[in-house]
Write a protein that holds these residues in place. Structure first.
Motif, PDB file in Angstrom:
ATOM      1  N   VAL A   1     -10.790   9.206 -13.911  1.00 59.03           N
ATOM      2  CA  VAL A   1     -10.829   8.374 -13.157  1.00 59.03           C
ATOM      3  C   VAL A   1      -9.181   7.325 -12.871  1.00 59.03           C
ATOM      4  CG1 VAL A   1     -11.746   7.951 -11.077  1.00 59.03           C
ATOM      5  CG2 VAL A   1     -13.010   9.403 -12.703  1.00 59.03           C
ATOM      6  N   VAL A   2      -8.452   7.590 -11.904  1.00 61.26           N
ATOM      7  CA  VAL A   2      -7.661   6.468 -12.244  1.00 61.26           C
ATOM      8  C   VAL A   2      -7.459   6.775 -10.946  1.00 61.26           C
ATOM      9  CG1 VAL A   2      -4.753   6.256 -11.846  1.00 61.26           C
ATOM     10  CG2 VAL A   2      -6.119   7.674 -14.031  1.00 61.26           C
ATOM     11  N   HIS A   3      -7.604   4.865 -10.505  1.00 61.60           N
ATOM     12  CA  HIS A   3      -8.046   4.429  -8.704  1.00 61.60           C
ATOM     13  C   HIS A   3      -6.615   3.200  -9.161  1.00 61.60           C
ATOM     14  CE1 HIS A   3     -12.057   5.202  -8.859  1.00 61.60           C
ATOM     15  NE2 HIS A   3     -12.316   4.454  -9.865  1.00 61.60           N
ATOM     16  N   VAL A   4      -5.159   4.196  -7.857  1.00 61.39           N
ATOM     17  CA  VAL A   4      -4.568   3.081  -8.234  1.00 61.39           C
ATOM     18  C   VAL A   4      -4.466   2.440  -6.807  1.00 61.39           C
ATOM     19  CG1 VAL A   4      -1.387   3.471  -7.782  1.00 61.39           C
ATOM     20  CG2 VAL A   4      -3.071   5.752  -9.012  1.00 61.39           C
ATOM     21  N   VAL A   5      -3.646   1.159  -6.767  1.00 58.51           N
ATOM     22  CA  VAL A   5      -4.951   0.138  -5.243  1.00 58.51           C
ATOM     23  C   VAL A   5      -3.833  -0.900  -5.830  1.00 58.51           C
ATOM     24  CG1 VAL A   5      -6.887   1.097  -6.011  1.00 58.51           C
ATOM     25  CG2 VAL A   5      -6.346  -0.940  -7.571  1.00 58.51           C
TER      26      VAL A   5
ATOM     27  N   VAL B   1      15.698  13.075   4.428  1.00 51.88           N
ATOM     28  CA  VAL B   1      15.227  13.423   3.361  1.00 51.88           C
ATOM     29  C   VAL B   1      16.236  11.999   2.812  1.00 51.88           C
ATOM     30  CG1 VAL B   1      16.708  14.762   1.212  1.00 51.88           C
ATOM     31  CG2 VAL B   1      15.219  15.969   2.938  1.00 51.88           C
ATOM     32  N   LEU B   2      16.605  11.599   3.138  1.00 50.56           N
ATOM     33  CA  LEU B   2      17.852  10.735   2.583  1.00 50.56           C
ATOM     34  C   LEU B   2      16.863   9.365   2.688  1.00 50.56           C
ATOM     35  CD1 LEU B   2      22.058  11.310   4.011  1.00 50.56           C
ATOM     36  CD2 LEU B   2      20.794  11.767   1.558  1.00 50.56           C
ATOM     37  N   SER B   3      16.683   9.075   4.014  1.00 55.55           N
ATOM     38  CA  SER B   3      15.362   7.912   4.640  1.00 55.55           C
ATOM     39  C   SER B   3      14.560   7.738   3.050  1.00 55.55           C
ATOM     40  CB  SER B   3      15.171   8.167   5.720  1.00 55.55           C
ATOM     41  OG  SER B   3      16.921   8.955   6.567  1.00 55.55           O
ATOM     42  N   VAL B   4      14.258   9.216   3.576  1.00 55.02           N
ATOM     43  CA  VAL B   4      12.622   9.109   2.254  1.00 55.02           C
ATOM     44  C   VAL B   4      13.449   8.550   0.628  1.00 55.02           C
ATOM     45  CG1 VAL B   4      10.786  10.712   0.935  1.00 55.02           C
ATOM     46  CG2 VAL B   4      11.283  10.922   3.758  1.00 55.02           C
ATOM     47  N   ALA B   5      14.391   9.349   0.527  1.00 54.75           N
ATOM     48  CA  ALA B   5      14.718   9.294  -1.042  1.00 54.75           C
ATOM     49  C   ALA B   5      15.403   7.282  -1.401  1.00 54.75           C
ATOM     50  CB  ALA B   5      16.177   9.776  -1.157  1.00 54.75           C
ATOM     51  N   THR B   6      16.205   6.926  -0.796  1.00 59.42           N
ATOM     52  CA  THR B   6      15.878   5.665  -0.657  1.00 59.42           C
ATOM     53  C   THR B   6      14.950   5.006  -0.348  1.00 59.42           C
ATOM     54  OG1 THR B   6      18.487   5.728   0.999  1.00 59.42           O
ATOM     55  CG2 THR B   6      17.222   3.882   0.535  1.00 59.42           C
ATOM     56  N   ILE B   7      13.508   5.162  -0.109  1.00 58.42           N
ATOM     57  CA  ILE B   7      12.686   4.150  -0.223  1.00 58.42           C
ATOM     58  C   ILE B   7      11.543   4.533  -1.256  1.00 58.42           C
ATOM     59  CG2 ILE B   7      10.059   4.480   0.862  1.00 58.42           C
ATOM     60  CD1 ILE B   7      11.547   4.818   3.744  1.00 58.42           C
ATOM     61  N   LYS B   8      12.236   5.491  -1.746  1.00 59.93           N
ATOM     62  CA  LYS B   8      11.386   6.121  -2.923  1.00 59.93           C
ATOM     63  C   LYS B   8      12.528   5.730  -4.268  1.00 59.93           C
ATOM     64  CE  LYS B   8       8.296  10.531  -1.945  1.00 59.93           C
ATOM     65  NZ  LYS B   8       8.702  11.504  -2.009  1.00 59.93           N
ATOM     66  N   PHE B   9      13.533   5.735  -4.005  1.00 64.01           N
ATOM     67  CA  PHE B   9      13.932   4.560  -5.178  1.00 64.01           C
ATOM     68  C   PHE B   9      13.683   2.795  -5.052  1.00 64.01           C
ATOM     69  CE2 PHE B   9      17.403   8.619  -5.599  1.00 64.01           C
ATOM     70  CZ  PHE B   9      17.094   8.397  -7.603  1.00 64.01           C
TER      71      PHE B   9
ATOM     72  N   GLN C   1       0.811  -1.104  -0.236  1.00 65.37           N
ATOM     73  CA  GLN C   1      -0.063  -0.100   0.066  1.00 65.37           C
ATOM     74  C   GLN C   1       0.946   1.127   0.111  1.00 65.37           C
ATOM     75  OE1 GLN C   1      -2.318  -1.259   3.324  1.00 65.37           O
ATOM     76  NE2 GLN C   1      -3.792  -1.004   2.540  1.00 65.37           N
ATOM     77  N   LEU C   2       2.265   1.325   0.990  1.00 65.53           N
ATOM     78  CA  LEU C   2       3.097   2.609   0.917  1.00 65.53           C
ATOM     79  C   LEU C   2       3.545   2.663  -1.260  1.00 65.53           C
ATOM     80  CD1 LEU C   2       4.721   4.589   2.173  1.00 65.53           C
ATOM     81  CD2 LEU C   2       6.739   2.311   2.285  1.00 65.53           C
ATOM     82  N   ARG C   3       3.497   1.671  -1.705  1.00 69.52           N
ATOM     83  CA  ARG C   3       4.210   1.823  -2.906  1.00 69.52           C
ATOM     84  C   ARG C   3       2.846   2.167  -3.715  1.00 69.52           C
ATOM     85  NH1 ARG C   3       5.169  -3.747  -7.095  1.00 69.52           N
ATOM     86  NH2 ARG C   3       6.862  -2.869  -8.034  1.00 69.52           N
ATOM     87  N   THR C   4       1.469   2.434  -3.356  1.00 70.39           N
ATOM     88  CA  THR C   4       0.308   2.767  -3.957  1.00 70.39           C
ATOM     89  C   THR C   4       0.279   3.745  -3.461  1.00 70.39           C
ATOM     90  OG1 THR C   4      -1.221   2.169  -2.680  1.00 70.39           O
ATOM     91  CG2 THR C   4      -0.880   0.056  -4.097  1.00 70.39           C
TER      92      THR C   4
ATOM     93  N   LEU D   1       3.389   5.988  -3.193  1.00 62.83           N
ATOM     94  CA  LEU D   1       4.539   6.890  -3.260  1.00 62.83           C
ATOM     95  C   LEU D   1       4.140   6.927  -4.849  1.00 62.83           C
ATOM     96  CD1 LEU D   1       7.569   5.755  -1.656  1.00 62.83           C
ATOM     97  CD2 LEU D   1       6.035   7.004  -1.698  1.00 62.83           C
ATOM     98  N   VAL D   2       3.810   5.859  -6.269  1.00 63.57           N
ATOM     99  CA  VAL D   2       3.477   5.680  -6.681  1.00 63.57           C
ATOM    100  C   VAL D   2       2.212   7.156  -7.221  1.00 63.57           C
ATOM    101  CG1 VAL D   2       2.154   4.447  -9.589  1.00 63.57           C
ATOM    102  CG2 VAL D   2       4.138   3.463  -7.558  1.00 63.57           C
ATOM    103  N   ALA D   3       1.187   7.592  -6.888  1.00 62.46           N
ATOM    104  CA  ALA D   3      -0.362   8.306  -6.903  1.00 62.46           C
ATOM    105  C   ALA D   3       0.775  10.341  -6.688  1.00 62.46           C
ATOM    106  CB  ALA D   3      -0.732   8.115  -5.873  1.00 62.46           C
ATOM    107  N   ASP D   4       1.418   9.946  -5.916  1.00 62.40           N
ATOM    108  CA  ASP D   4       2.097  10.734  -5.695  1.00 62.40           C
ATOM    109  C   ASP D   4       3.024  11.508  -7.191  1.00 62.40           C
ATOM    110  OD1 ASP D   4       3.210  13.386  -3.459  1.00 62.40           O
ATOM    111  OD2 ASP D   4       4.799  12.567  -4.009  1.00 62.40           O
ATOM    112  N   HIS D   5       3.602  10.385  -7.416  1.00 62.62           N
ATOM    113  CA  HIS D   5       4.802  10.698  -8.125  1.00 62.62           C
ATOM    114  C   HIS D   5       3.930  11.405  -9.524  1.00 62.62           C
ATOM    115  CE1 HIS D   5       8.611   9.960 -10.525  1.00 62.62           C
ATOM    116  NE2 HIS D   5       7.822   9.003 -11.730  1.00 62.62           N
ATOM    117  N   LEU D   6       2.614  10.521  -9.760  1.00 68.81           N
ATOM    118  CA  LEU D   6       2.205  10.681 -11.193  1.00 68.81           C
ATOM    119  C   LEU D   6       1.518  12.226 -10.766  1.00 68.81           C
ATOM    120  CD1 LEU D   6       0.192   8.889 -13.683  1.00 68.81           C
ATOM    121  CD2 LEU D   6      -0.871   8.128 -12.299  1.00 68.81           C
TER     122      LEU D   6
END
Length: 516
Positions: free
Chosen positions: A279-283, A364-372, A136-139, A141-146
């Motif tokens: 409408v885009v559902h990111v699930v 910032v480094l922790s979040v960047a690592t997770i997002k990568f 769910q965390l992946r969804t 981050l994908v939604a935020d990036h999109l």
């Protein structure tokens, strides 16, 4: 639309058009060993489907050799090879075009139509942080990036749901995810009335549990519309609850009433209709079945429900070496944060985690690592996380640590150059027009990928075959390809300083140079 920027998308479009009518046959070369001799390839098998025996007529070869157009990179040569039709660009010319107009490449391409609207729905944000799984965390981050990518191209994006849990809002702030908040739920009174009308004959007078209104048959709706492709074959009945209607009410409210800071003419204008909105559902894959039910229930209860609904299904996230491990999103963040702090302590000594000056950097480094980690794999694919300390490495080209390490290295390099230049140890950076780009004929051309939003990228509609794609235009050159040092040749510096160009710091010394 014409553009002065060179791009992969524009070049691919022109290459395919040059071969006449038909489907696309050209691909952008990305493999290091092939990039030495070609930038684009029309595979032999694709050419066989287009031409007899795969032989490309001479007139098409001539057209490819003289290819021109807005955003199209200049061609050096195009020739048949055993692998297919191989094309190489005029790489020095590409470097000169790009580096002479860096500002143009640092801004988004031509914006989309001002009337384009996207409602981005991420159901995972209705839970609490402690219940948020890694998939769910992946969804999220994908939604935020999109959302960021669409907005950068002029698309009006509205994010749903508005988060009410204060702990979730705090966690999103930690992740540097910008998501709206709300204190009240949307009214579901109208939808409840419609649902009760549909359910009157279906309940047969049976007593239902609190919060449950009854069941609706959705399979008939799918069959009536002839949209069985893409839907789960086990989809039949839907248990209609107050919570489900509340979700639909929020989606409906967001769809019909756009905020005041939307594009001119859209805000608060329900008569703009739903046909112009996607409408885009990111699930996650675990939520896909329930989201299909919600999709159909919306259409059954609301006459003007949006017909254009896409589902972006993200694959599962598993911890490598520990298949039974159930880690929540906050635990994952704390784990990576602790690793960053530990690595910094080993590097600099002492406990820097308590130093306010370092707190923001560690976050910032922790979040960047997770997002990568969570965004570097195609969304629909299964993702394995390596949590051991040994997985944090600056080697290779695919890890977030590698990218951050090299970004920090280059930032330090440029800062050092700036300070040395101010002290008179280095000359000012020469104008781009004075650089000799002919020395870069073996370097990979810095073409930008097609940045236009693609409604099919990673998305699928339940009413269409499930087909997901992933767009990844970032290329990391090999360790021997740090060729920008060729742009600055040794020269005499003020004060008798060393004549070694600064760029030599980012490449290993040649065998003839020896070691200090």
């Amino acid at each position: 639309m014409a553009t002065r920027r060179l791009g992969v998308g524009e070049t691919l479009g022109a290459l395919n058009a040059a071969l006449g009518p038909g489907g696309p046959v050209w691909i952008k070369e990305t493999r290091t060993r092939h990039l030495r001799s070609r930038d684009f390839l029309a595979p032999h098998r694709a050419l066989q489907a287009r031409f007899d025996d795969g032989q490309v007529p001479e007139r098409f070869l001539q057209a490819l050799a003289c290819l021109q157009g807005p955003g199209v990179a200049p061609v050096l040569r195009c020739a048949p090879t055993p692998a297919g039709l191989s094309l190489q660009l005029q790489r020095p010319a590409v470097f000169e075009r790009v580096l002479s107009a860096v500002a143009a490449y640092a801004t988004p391409a031509s914006p989309a139509s001002l009337g384009q609207r996207v409602l981005l729905h991420c159901p995972a944000l209705r839970s609490s942080p402690c219940a948020l799984r890694l998939s769910q965390l992946r969804t999220v981050l994908v939604a935020d990036h999109l959302a960021r990518a669409l907005r950068a191209h002029g698309v009006c994006v509205r994010l749903v749901p508005a988060v009410r849990d204060p702990h979730m809002l705090t966690f999103l702030q930690q992740l540097r995810v910008d998501w709206p908040a709300a204190s009240e739920r949307a009214s579901s009174h109208t939808l409840r009335s419609h649902a009760l009308e549909e359910l009157t004959s279906a309940n047969d007078g049976r007593t239902l549990s609190p919060g449950i209104l009854g069941r609706l048959c959705l399979k008939e709706l799918v069959e009536e519309q002839g949209r069985t492709a893409g839907y789960d074959p086990n989809l039949d009945n839907c248990l209609v609850t107050e919570d489900l209607l509340s979700v639909l009410a929020e989606l409906q409210e967001a769809l019909w009433h756009w905020p005041e800071d939307s594009h001119p003419g859209l805000a608060g204008a329900p008569d703009t209709g739903t046909d112009g909105c996607l409408v885009v559902h990111v699930v996650s894959c675990e939520e896909e079945f329930q989201q299909q039910k919600l999709d159909l229930l919306w259409q059954k209860l609301v006459d003007k429900a949006p017909l254009r609904q896409k589902h972006l299904i993200c694959g599962p996230v598993k911890v490598a070496g520990a298949p039974g491990t159930l880690m929540t999103a906050p635990e994952y963040y704390e784990f990576r944060h602790a690793q960053v702090c530990k690595a910094s302590a080993l590097k600099h000594g002492g406990d820097l985690a308590e130093d306010p000056a370092w707190t923001e950097i560690f976050g910032v480094l922790s979040v960047a690592t997770i997002k990568f980690e969570l965004l570097s794999t195609a969304p629909q694919n299964q993702l394995f996380l390596a949590l051991a300390d040994s997985s944090i490495s600056t080697k290779g080209t695919k890890s977030g640590t590698f990218v951050m390490y090299n970004c920090a290295r280059l930032a330090t390099l440029f800062e050092s150059y700036k300070c040395s230049m101010e002290q008179g140890l280095y000359p000012t950076f020469p104008p781009v027009s004075s650089l000799d780009f002919s020395l870069l004929h073996d370097e990979y051309p810095p073409l930008s990928g097609s940045a236009e939003p693609d409604s099919s990228a990673g998305l699928h509609s339940p009413g269409a075959p499930h087909c997901c794609t992933h767009r990844d235009d970032m290329q990391v050159p090999g360790t021997a390809q740090h060729g920008f040092q060729l742009l600055l040749q040794p020269g005499t510096h003020p004060g008798g300083a060393s004549t070694t160009p600064l760029w030599s710091d980012v490449r290993p010394p040649a065998a003839s140079e020896g070691c200090a």
